[in-house]
Motif scaffolding. Structure first.
Motif, PDB file in Angstrom:
ATOM      1  N   HIS A   1     131.887-182.632-104.734  1.00  0.00           N
ATOM      2  CA  HIS A   1     131.112-182.944-105.939  1.00  0.00           C
ATOM      3  C   HIS A   1     129.626-183.046-105.616  1.00  0.00           C
ATOM      4  O   HIS A   1     128.778-182.598-106.393  1.00  0.00           O
ATOM      5  CB  HIS A   1     131.599-184.253-106.555  1.00  0.00           C
ATOM      6  CG  HIS A   1     132.902-184.133-107.295  1.00  0.00           C
ATOM      7  ND1 HIS A   1     133.158-183.120-108.193  1.00  0.00           N
ATOM      8  CD2 HIS A   1     134.016-184.913-107.275  1.00  0.00           C
ATOM      9  CE1 HIS A   1     134.378-183.272-108.693  1.00  0.00           C
ATOM     10  NE2 HIS A   1     134.919-184.338-108.142  1.00  0.00           N
ATOM     11  N   LEU A   2     129.316-183.627-104.479  1.00  0.00           N
ATOM     12  CA  LEU A   2     127.917-183.760-104.056  1.00  0.00           C
ATOM     13  C   LEU A   2     127.240-182.399-103.988  1.00  0.00           C
ATOM     14  O   LEU A   2     126.182-182.176-104.600  1.00  0.00           O
ATOM     15  CB  LEU A   2     127.858-184.452-102.687  1.00  0.00           C
ATOM     16  CG  LEU A   2     126.557-184.343-101.893  1.00  0.00           C
ATOM     17  CD1 LEU A   2     125.424-185.041-102.620  1.00  0.00           C
ATOM     18  CD2 LEU A   2     126.739-184.925-100.490  1.00  0.00           C
ATOM     19  N   MET A   3     127.836-181.460-103.277  1.00  0.00           N
ATOM     20  CA  MET A   3     127.218-180.145-103.118  1.00  0.00           C
ATOM     21  C   MET A   3     127.206-179.373-104.436  1.00  0.00           C
ATOM     22  O   MET A   3     126.238-178.671-104.741  1.00  0.00           O
ATOM     23  CB  MET A   3     127.945-179.344-102.045  1.00  0.00           C
ATOM     24  CG  MET A   3     127.713-179.845-100.626  1.00  0.00           C
ATOM     25  SD  MET A   3     125.954-180.031-100.194  1.00  0.00           S
ATOM     26  CE  MET A   3     125.330-178.392-100.547  1.00  0.00           C
ATOM     27  N   ARG A   4     128.262-179.497-105.220  1.00  0.00           N
ATOM     28  CA  ARG A   4     128.298-178.796-106.508  1.00  0.00           C
ATOM     29  C   ARG A   4     127.151-179.260-107.406  1.00  0.00           C
ATOM     30  O   ARG A   4     126.452-178.438-108.032  1.00  0.00           O
ATOM     31  CB  ARG A   4     129.649-179.044-107.203  1.00  0.00           C
ATOM     32  CG  ARG A   4     129.757-178.404-108.581  1.00  0.00           C
ATOM     33  CD  ARG A   4     131.101-178.703-109.209  1.00  0.00           C
ATOM     34  NE  ARG A   4     131.358-180.131-109.313  1.00  0.00           N
ATOM     35  CZ  ARG A   4     130.858-180.907-110.277  1.00  0.00           C
ATOM     36  NH1 ARG A   4     130.061-180.393-111.198  1.00  0.00           N
ATOM     37  NH2 ARG A   4     131.152-182.185-110.316  1.00  0.00           N
ATOM     38  N   LEU A   5     126.917-180.550-107.461  1.00  0.00           N
ATOM     39  CA  LEU A   5     125.839-181.095-108.286  1.00  0.00           C
ATOM     40  C   LEU A   5     124.470-180.623-107.798  1.00  0.00           C
ATOM     41  O   LEU A   5     123.581-180.314-108.601  1.00  0.00           O
ATOM     42  CB  LEU A   5     125.905-182.617-108.296  1.00  0.00           C
ATOM     43  CG  LEU A   5     127.075-183.227-109.079  1.00  0.00           C
ATOM     44  CD1 LEU A   5     127.244-184.704-108.741  1.00  0.00           C
ATOM     45  CD2 LEU A   5     126.875-183.055-110.579  1.00  0.00           C
ATOM     46  N   LEU A   6     124.301-180.569-106.475  1.00  0.00           N
ATOM     47  CA  LEU A   6     123.022-180.106-105.926  1.00  0.00           C
ATOM     48  C   LEU A   6     122.805-178.626-106.224  1.00  0.00           C
ATOM     49  O   LEU A   6     121.690-178.211-106.572  1.00  0.00           O
ATOM     50  CB  LEU A   6     122.974-180.362-104.417  1.00  0.00           C
ATOM     51  CG  LEU A   6     122.918-181.831-103.985  1.00  0.00           C
ATOM     52  CD1 LEU A   6     122.942-181.937-102.460  1.00  0.00           C
ATOM     53  CD2 LEU A   6     121.668-182.527-104.531  1.00  0.00           C
ATOM     54  N   PHE A   7     123.855-177.819-106.097  1.00  0.00           N
ATOM     55  CA  PHE A   7     123.743-176.398-106.425  1.00  0.00           C
ATOM     56  C   PHE A   7     123.391-176.224-107.903  1.00  0.00           C
ATOM     57  O   PHE A   7     122.535-175.407-108.260  1.00  0.00           O
ATOM     58  CB  PHE A   7     125.051-175.661-106.117  1.00  0.00           C
ATOM     59  CG  PHE A   7     125.334-175.484-104.651  1.00  0.00           C
ATOM     60  CD1 PHE A   7     124.300-175.252-103.747  1.00  0.00           C
ATOM     61  CD2 PHE A   7     126.636-175.534-104.164  1.00  0.00           C
ATOM     62  CE1 PHE A   7     124.563-175.071-102.388  1.00  0.00           C
ATOM     63  CE2 PHE A   7     126.904-175.353-102.809  1.00  0.00           C
ATOM     64  CZ  PHE A   7     125.862-175.125-101.920  1.00  0.00           C
ATOM     65  N   MET A   8     124.052-176.970-108.754  1.00  0.00           N
ATOM     66  CA  MET A   8     123.830-176.842-110.191  1.00  0.00           C
ATOM     67  C   MET A   8     122.421-177.291-110.575  1.00  0.00           C
ATOM     68  O   MET A   8     121.787-176.680-111.449  1.00  0.00           O
ATOM     69  CB  MET A   8     124.884-177.635-110.964  1.00  0.00           C
ATOM     70  CG  MET A   8     126.288-177.066-110.864  1.00  0.00           C
ATOM     71  SD  MET A   8     127.539-178.031-111.757  1.00  0.00           S
ATOM     72  CE  MET A   8     127.143-177.606-113.464  1.00  0.00           C
TER      73      MET A   8
END
Length: 347
Positions: free
Chosen positions: A265-272
């Protein structure tokens, strides 16, 4: 709460949410469903209130349309995922609510950075905290550890006054915590208070109208009391984490040093966050789903993951410098659309 008898009839939208919408689901992933409703007129014209309905099996959350809109205007990541989900994940959409989705870009603003960044930072904080717990499990705090008497010397009313003064001091900085839900906002505020207490920051100013604190020794004791309560709260969080965490997730966390789901979730949010700031829009169905699943399975070393986090944060900062997003969402446009939807349903 019991399911309202009118909910099914007045639910205007439902979609699949979470890992199935991201494309990161596994065979163990539950299906999460989110939706939007407009309650009957007595909830708008009378004294009844309704914000959302939740049930565990299946995992379902239905938001009242005004609450949904408020969260969306503050760029809440979970709400954005409902707004921008792929058509293939939409289970039902009433023609009445279509104008919101046809104008969903009106919700986009520079708030995206602080909102998505804020949620990501919360995941990062949990990863670091949990790693610390694995290395140094906290012990149940004792009042004697803080040189405190066995009995709390301060009545509850005075303790509440102390915290009210600290809250007032925090409010002077006008920190925007609107992108957090109630539980997260409480946690962040408590963390700020804890740091203020430890530092004794501007203590005279904070406590100037509390005569009981004119004695500096009393103030020191109260600060220690807050430290003790903070340590007690952390220990309770640790126990909850160790006893309620899914066994497989906890085992993976012990093995690789991070919870795969939280890290994903951390990386997904940063990518988004970078994508939205760069003008690419809100991409819910993840093109990087394979990488996110590698993280979820614990196949990425923790040090490598943290390096990627640092790189991604820099990418977000660079994208934000040149972003074409407006400072604020088009609140008037959205308000008019929502008012018209509610008006139609109240006839």
């Amino acid at each position: 709460m019991a399911k309202p008898t009118w909910l099914d009839e007045r639910t205007l939208y439902k979609c699949i949410h979470g890992s199935h919408a991201y494309g990161t689901n596994t065979y163990e992933s539950d299906i999460d469903i989110k939706g939007i409703c407009v309650p009957p007129k007595d909830y708008y014209l009378g004294f009844k209130s309704f914000e959302q309905y939740e049930q565990k099996v299946p995992d379902l959350v239905i938001y009242e349309i005004q609450k949904f809109t408020r969260l969306a205007l503050n760029a809440n990541p979970n709400i954005f995922e409902i707004l921008f989900v792929e058509d293939s994940s939409i289970l039902y959409m009433s023609p009445i609510i279509k104008p919101i989705f046809e104008n969903r870009d009106a919700f986009l603003s520079k708030k995206v950075k602080s909102s998505f960044f804020g949620y990501a930072k919360n995941n990062l904080k949990e990863i670091k905290r949990n790693k610390k717990w694995l290395r140094e499990p906290p012990k149940p705090p004792k009042r004697s550890d803080f040189n405190l008497p066995e009995q709390d010397a301060f009545p509850k009313g005075l303790y509440d006054s102390f915290n009210a003064q600290v809250q007032s001091f925090i409010d002077t900085f006008q920190i925007d915590l609107s992108w957090l839900d109630d539980a997260e906002r409480l946690e962040v505020t408590s963390a700020i208070k804890s740091q203020l207490h430890k530092a004794g920051l501007n203590a005279e100013r904070i406590f100037s109208n509390l005569s009981r604190f004119s004695d500096s020794e009393a103030l020191k004791i109260l600060l220690k009391e807050n430290e003790f309560r903070g340590a007690k709260r952390e220990y309770e969080q640790y126990l909850s984490h160790m006893t309620t965490r899914h066994p497989k997730r906890l085992e993976l966390e012990k093995k690789v040093g991070y919870d795969g789901k939280d890290a994903g979730h951390l990386m997904r949010l940063l990518f988004m966050a970078e994508e939205i700031c760069s003008g690419k829009g809100v991409i819910v169905k993840r093109p990087d789903w394979e990488y996110l699943l590698e993280i979820r399975r614990g196949e990425i070393l923790l040090d490598t993951l943290m390096e990627q986090v640092d790189i991604q944060i820099k990418c977000i900062e660079e994208a934000y410098k040149t972003t074409k997003l407006p400072n604020r969402p088009d609140e008037e446009k959205i308000q008019n659309i929502v008012m018209e939807i509610i008006y139609k349903l109240l006839q």
